[in-house]
Design a protein around this motif. Structure first.
Motif, PDB file in Angstrom:
ATOM      1  N   PHE A 161       0.816  -1.212   0.000  1.00  0.00           N
ATOM      2  CA  PHE A 161       0.000   0.000   0.000  1.00  0.00           C
ATOM      3  C   PHE A 161       0.854   1.268   0.000  1.00  0.00           C
ATOM      4  O   PHE A 161       0.337   2.362  -0.196  1.00  0.00           O
ATOM      5  CB  PHE A 161      -0.940  -0.006   1.198  1.00  0.00           C
ATOM      6  N   LEU A 162       2.164   1.120   0.243  1.00  0.00           N
ATOM      7  CA  LEU A 162       3.056   2.273   0.129  1.00  0.00           C
ATOM      8  C   LEU A 162       3.389   2.606  -1.316  1.00  0.00           C
ATOM      9  O   LEU A 162       3.947   3.678  -1.587  1.00  0.00           O
ATOM     10  CB  LEU A 162       4.351   2.004   0.906  1.00  0.00           C
ATOM     11  N   GLN A 163       3.081   1.706  -2.236  1.00  0.00           N
ATOM     12  CA  GLN A 163       3.390   1.931  -3.646  1.00  0.00           C
ATOM     13  C   GLN A 163       2.381   2.820  -4.350  1.00  0.00           C
ATOM     14  O   GLN A 163       2.574   3.172  -5.507  1.00  0.00           O
ATOM     15  CB  GLN A 163       3.480   0.579  -4.363  1.00  0.00           C
ATOM     16  N   ARG A 164       1.307   3.151  -3.682  1.00  0.00           N
ATOM     17  CA  ARG A 164       0.278   4.038  -4.241  1.00  0.00           C
ATOM     18  C   ARG A 164      -0.268   3.498  -5.578  1.00  0.00           C
ATOM     19  O   ARG A 164      -0.384   4.217  -6.578  1.00  0.00           O
ATOM     20  CB  ARG A 164       0.851   5.446  -4.454  1.00  0.00           C
ATOM     21  N   LEU A 165      -0.576   2.207  -5.560  1.00  0.00           N
ATOM     22  CA  LEU A 165      -1.118   1.603  -6.772  1.00  0.00           C
ATOM     23  C   LEU A 165      -2.554   2.073  -6.981  1.00  0.00           C
ATOM     24  O   LEU A 165      -3.296   2.306  -6.026  1.00  0.00           O
ATOM     25  CB  LEU A 165      -1.069   0.078  -6.664  1.00  0.00           C
ATOM     26  N   LYS A 166      -2.930   2.183  -8.218  1.00  0.00           N
ATOM     27  CA  LYS A 166      -4.273   2.652  -8.561  1.00  0.00           C
ATOM     28  C   LYS A 166      -5.114   1.467  -9.032  1.00  0.00           C
ATOM     29  O   LYS A 166      -4.683   0.705  -9.889  1.00  0.00           O
ATOM     30  CB  LYS A 166      -4.208   3.716  -9.657  1.00  0.00           C
ATOM     31  N   GLY A 167      -6.275   1.345  -8.455  1.00  0.00           N
ATOM     32  CA  GLY A 167      -7.176   0.271  -8.859  1.00  0.00           C
ATOM     33  C   GLY A 167      -7.096  -0.920  -7.926  1.00  0.00           C
ATOM     34  O   GLY A 167      -6.011  -1.308  -7.474  1.00  0.00           O
ATOM     35  N   LYS A 168      -8.252  -1.484  -7.639  1.00  0.00           N
ATOM     36  CA  LYS A 168      -8.303  -2.637  -6.745  1.00  0.00           C
ATOM     37  C   LYS A 168      -7.618  -3.850  -7.353  1.00  0.00           C
ATOM     38  O   LYS A 168      -6.960  -4.625  -6.649  1.00  0.00           O
ATOM     39  CB  LYS A 168      -9.765  -2.948  -6.418  1.00  0.00           C
ATOM     40  N   ALA A 169      -7.738  -4.012  -8.669  1.00  0.00           N
ATOM     41  CA  ALA A 169      -7.114  -5.172  -9.319  1.00  0.00           C
ATOM     42  C   ALA A 169      -5.593  -5.112  -9.217  1.00  0.00           C
ATOM     43  O   ALA A 169      -4.938  -6.133  -8.959  1.00  0.00           O
ATOM     44  CB  ALA A 169      -7.543  -5.234 -10.792  1.00  0.00           C
ATOM     45  N   ALA A 170      -5.015  -3.920  -9.381  1.00  0.00           N
ATOM     46  CA  ALA A 170      -3.557  -3.782  -9.279  1.00  0.00           C
ATOM     47  C   ALA A 170      -3.076  -4.068  -7.868  1.00  0.00           C
ATOM     48  O   ALA A 170      -2.027  -4.703  -7.664  1.00  0.00           O
ATOM     49  CB  ALA A 170      -3.139  -2.383  -9.714  1.00  0.00           C
ATOM     50  N   GLU A 195      -9.728   2.644   4.093  1.00  0.00           N
ATOM     51  CA  GLU A 195      -9.966   2.044   2.777  1.00  0.00           C
ATOM     52  C   GLU A 195      -8.966   0.942   2.488  1.00  0.00           C
ATOM     53  O   GLU A 195      -9.316  -0.120   1.945  1.00  0.00           O
ATOM     54  CB  GLU A 195      -9.883   3.138   1.712  1.00  0.00           C
ATOM     55  N   SER A 196      -7.702   1.171   2.855  1.00  0.00           N
ATOM     56  CA  SER A 196      -6.675   0.144   2.628  1.00  0.00           C
ATOM     57  C   SER A 196      -6.942  -1.093   3.469  1.00  0.00           C
ATOM     58  O   SER A 196      -6.733  -2.227   3.015  1.00  0.00           O
ATOM     59  CB  SER A 196      -5.295   0.716   2.951  1.00  0.00           C
ATOM     60  N   MET A 197      -7.406  -0.899   4.693  1.00  0.00           N
ATOM     61  CA  MET A 197      -7.711  -2.041   5.554  1.00  0.00           C
ATOM     62  C   MET A 197      -8.835  -2.883   4.968  1.00  0.00           C
ATOM     63  O   MET A 197      -8.772  -4.122   4.972  1.00  0.00           O
ATOM     64  CB  MET A 197      -8.074  -1.547   6.948  1.00  0.00           C
ATOM     65  N   VAL A 198      -9.880  -2.229   4.468  1.00  0.00           N
ATOM     66  CA  VAL A 198     -10.996  -2.972   3.878  1.00  0.00           C
ATOM     67  C   VAL A 198     -10.555  -3.680   2.599  1.00  0.00           C
ATOM     68  O   VAL A 198     -10.943  -4.836   2.344  1.00  0.00           O
ATOM     69  CB  VAL A 198     -12.176  -2.018   3.612  1.00  0.00           C
ATOM     70  N   THR A 199      -9.725  -3.006   1.798  1.00  0.00           N
ATOM     71  CA  THR A 199      -9.232  -3.633   0.559  1.00  0.00           C
ATOM     72  C   THR A 199      -8.412  -4.872   0.872  1.00  0.00           C
ATOM     73  O   THR A 199      -8.549  -5.916   0.217  1.00  0.00           O
ATOM     74  CB  THR A 199      -8.392  -2.622  -0.235  1.00  0.00           C
ATOM     75  N   PHE A 200      -7.539  -4.764   1.863  1.00  0.00           N
ATOM     76  CA  PHE A 200      -6.730  -5.924   2.233  1.00  0.00           C
ATOM     77  C   PHE A 200      -7.601  -7.052   2.777  1.00  0.00           C
ATOM     78  O   PHE A 200      -7.367  -8.225   2.480  1.00  0.00           O
ATOM     79  CB  PHE A 200      -5.690  -5.525   3.279  1.00  0.00           C
ATOM     80  N   PHE A 201      -8.596  -6.720   3.570  1.00  0.00           N
ATOM     81  CA  PHE A 201      -9.466  -7.762   4.128  1.00  0.00           C
ATOM     82  C   PHE A 201     -10.231  -8.478   3.018  1.00  0.00           C
ATOM     83  O   PHE A 201     -10.349  -9.716   3.038  1.00  0.00           O
ATOM     84  CB  PHE A 201     -10.437  -7.134   5.127  1.00  0.00           C
ATOM     85  N   ASN A 202     -10.747  -7.722   2.056  1.00  0.00           N
ATOM     86  CA  ASN A 202     -11.490  -8.357   0.961  1.00  0.00           C
ATOM     87  C   ASN A 202     -10.599  -9.279   0.147  1.00  0.00           C
ATOM     88  O   ASN A 202     -11.061 -10.303  -0.363  1.00  0.00           O
ATOM     89  CB  ASN A 202     -12.100  -7.278   0.065  1.00  0.00           C
ATOM     90  N   TRP A 203      -9.310  -8.913   0.007  1.00  0.00           N
ATOM     91  CA  TRP A 203      -8.383  -9.822  -0.694  1.00  0.00           C
ATOM     92  C   TRP A 203      -8.037 -11.015   0.185  1.00  0.00           C
ATOM     93  O   TRP A 203      -7.920 -12.145  -0.303  1.00  0.00           O
ATOM     94  CB  TRP A 203      -7.112  -9.065  -1.054  1.00  0.00           C
ATOM     95  N   ALA A 204      -7.875 -10.798   1.498  1.00  0.00           N
ATOM     96  CA  ALA A 204      -7.438 -11.873   2.390  1.00  0.00           C
ATOM     97  C   ALA A 204      -8.480 -12.977   2.500  1.00  0.00           C
ATOM     98  O   ALA A 204      -8.133 -14.165   2.581  1.00  0.00           O
ATOM     99  CB  ALA A 204      -7.109 -11.305   3.766  1.00  0.00           C
ATOM    100  N   VAL A 205      -9.767 -12.622   2.527  1.00  0.00           N
ATOM    101  CA  VAL A 205     -10.796 -13.653   2.681  1.00  0.00           C
ATOM    102  C   VAL A 205     -10.927 -14.514   1.425  1.00  0.00           C
ATOM    103  O   VAL A 205     -11.613 -15.547   1.459  1.00  0.00           O
ATOM    104  CB  VAL A 205     -12.158 -13.020   3.034  1.00  0.00           C
ATOM    105  N   LYS A 206     -10.279 -14.123   0.349  1.00  0.00           N
ATOM    106  CA  LYS A 206     -10.264 -14.953  -0.855  1.00  0.00           C
ATOM    107  C   LYS A 206      -9.155 -15.994  -0.816  1.00  0.00           C
ATOM    108  O   LYS A 206      -9.097 -16.867  -1.690  1.00  0.00           O
ATOM    109  CB  LYS A 206     -10.090 -14.081  -2.098  1.00  0.00           C
ATOM    110  N   GLN A 207      -8.255 -15.878   0.154  1.00  0.00           N
ATOM    111  CA  GLN A 207      -7.149 -16.819   0.267  1.00  0.00           C
ATOM    112  C   GLN A 207      -7.618 -18.114   0.925  1.00  0.00           C
ATOM    113  O   GLN A 207      -8.566 -18.113   1.716  1.00  0.00           O
ATOM    114  CB  GLN A 207      -5.994 -16.202   1.058  1.00  0.00           C
ATOM    115  N   PRO A 208      -6.968 -19.232   0.616  1.00  0.00           N
ATOM    116  CA  PRO A 208      -7.488 -20.526   1.100  1.00  0.00           C
ATOM    117  C   PRO A 208      -7.429 -20.695   2.616  1.00  0.00           C
ATOM    118  O   PRO A 208      -8.224 -21.452   3.180  1.00  0.00           O
ATOM    119  CB  PRO A 208      -6.583 -21.546   0.388  1.00  0.00           C
ATOM    120  N   ARG A 209      -6.503 -20.000   3.301  1.00  0.00           N
ATOM    121  CA  ARG A 209      -6.331 -20.212   4.735  1.00  0.00           C
ATOM    122  C   ARG A 209      -7.071 -19.180   5.592  1.00  0.00           C
ATOM    123  O   ARG A 209      -6.933 -19.193   6.811  1.00  0.00           O
ATOM    124  CB  ARG A 209      -4.842 -20.203   5.089  1.00  0.00           C
ATOM    125  N   VAL A 210      -7.809 -18.297   4.971  1.00  0.00           N
ATOM    126  CA  VAL A 210      -8.590 -17.301   5.709  1.00  0.00           C
ATOM    127  C   VAL A 210     -10.066 -17.576   5.453  1.00  0.00           C
ATOM    128  O   VAL A 210     -10.578 -17.291   4.362  1.00  0.00           O
ATOM    129  CB  VAL A 210      -8.230 -15.865   5.290  1.00  0.00           C
TER     130      VAL A 210
END
Length: 316
Positions: A95-104, A133-148
């Motif tokens: 998140f320090l890279q300032r990427l644009k877009g949820k997919a990126a 916003e970053s916390m929610v984005t990370f959580f939405n990605w994390a729950v897609k992982q097999p161990r979460v």
């Protein structure tokens, strides 16, 4: 007279050679070596001295007739630049890279190569300085992982982390998303949400959450009411807890825990008379006090004694 002066000048005009004077001295014949006809004698002596020195101090040469091969030392494998970072630091670094877009952002998180579980999820969200916003984005990605797992326990982590940092808008959005996904809340989730508001000083907002329990997915009963009263009394909002307690009479069937929560709040403040009043209300409603109720009474008496001692000390 002129002859003596000439001899004096002639004496200093000749170069003074100590070797010549030594050879001409009468004692030089005793120690001088015999004359040799070979004119290269000094060079031979030097060569002999050099040979002896080379025997005494041999000079190593780089080229040997039978070189011994040296064993090759294995080269260490190159390590990545972020090898010293912990898994949670690597994930937060995306998140320090300032990427644009949820997919990126999700692609960058997947490229980190970290096995994410509930523990890593908690360390990422509870530390650092991620935005809501970053916390929610990370959580939405994390729950897609097999161990979460995408269950209530994972939502406990994100809701508590957002509430601790007072990201209440994102916290309520996550609760709405939880309900959309068909996940019902529990008493722990209700306690996390209410305590987040009470800790921040939003007491009225906490009471509103209890009025809209459908947003959390919890039934309105005595246990849910006890959670609200416990959060208010724990943060020293006993007056607000008593107001809610009185307003909910006849709407929710109280149990012994409901009375004990309010009694405990008064006992921490040393208000023994209020604890006794709660005990009388319990008996009037047909509920017998238990050991916790009497424990709160004793605790209130101890607090009252301490206050009395403090007042006496101040007067003296």
């Amino acid at each position: 007279m002129a002859f003596r002066s000439f001899r004096f000048l002639a004496r200093f005009a000749k170069p003074h050679n100590p070797l010549t004077s030594t050879l001409r001295s009468p004692l030089s014949s005793l120690h001088a070596p015999p004359p040799s006809s070979d004119h290269h004698h000094p060079s031979l002596d030097e060569r002999r001295v050099l040979d002896q020195l080379s025997d005494l101090f041999p000079i190593p040469t780089s080229k040997s007739p039978n070189p011994v091969p040296r064993p090759r030392e294995p080269h260490p494998e190159p390590k990545p630049v972020d090898a010293f970072l912990s898994p949670e630091d690597k994930l937060r670094g995306v998140f320090l890279q300032r990427l644009k877009g949820k997919a990126a952002i999700e692609k960058a998180l997947s490229n980190v190569g970290v096995d994410v579980d509930v523990n890593v999820l908690g360390r990422v969200l509870n530390h650092g300085n991620l935005s809501g916003e970053s916390m929610v984005t990370f959580f939405n990605w994390a729950v897609k992982q097999p161990r979460v797992p995408k269950d209530i326990n994972s939502y406990h982590v994100i809701v508590k982390a957002l509430g601790r940092r007072k990201f209440f808008v994102f916290m309520m959005d996550v609760l709405c998303d939880m309900r959309v996904n068909g996940i019902d809340g529990d008493l722990l989730m209700l306690s996390i949400v209410i305590d987040s508001f009470v800790r921040a000083g939003h007491v009225s907002r906490a009471i509103q959450v209890f009025g809209n329990l459908d947003d959390v997915g919890v039934r309105r009963d005595a246990e849910a009411l006890n959670v609200l009263l416990e959060c208010l009394c724990r943060r020293s909002h006993v007056g607000a807890a008593v107001c809610v307690f009185n307003s909910m009479k006849g709407k929710v069937c109280f149990n012994v825990g409901t009375y004990n929560v309010v009694a405990g709040g008064w006992s921490r403040l040393g208000r023994v008379s209020e604890v006794e009043r709660i005990m009388r209300e319990m008996e009037a409603d047909g509920i017998r006090p238990d050991c916790r109720t009497f424990g709160f009474l004793i605790e209130g008496l101890e607090e009252q004694v301490e206050w009395m001692r403090l007042l006496r000390f101040c007067v003296i």
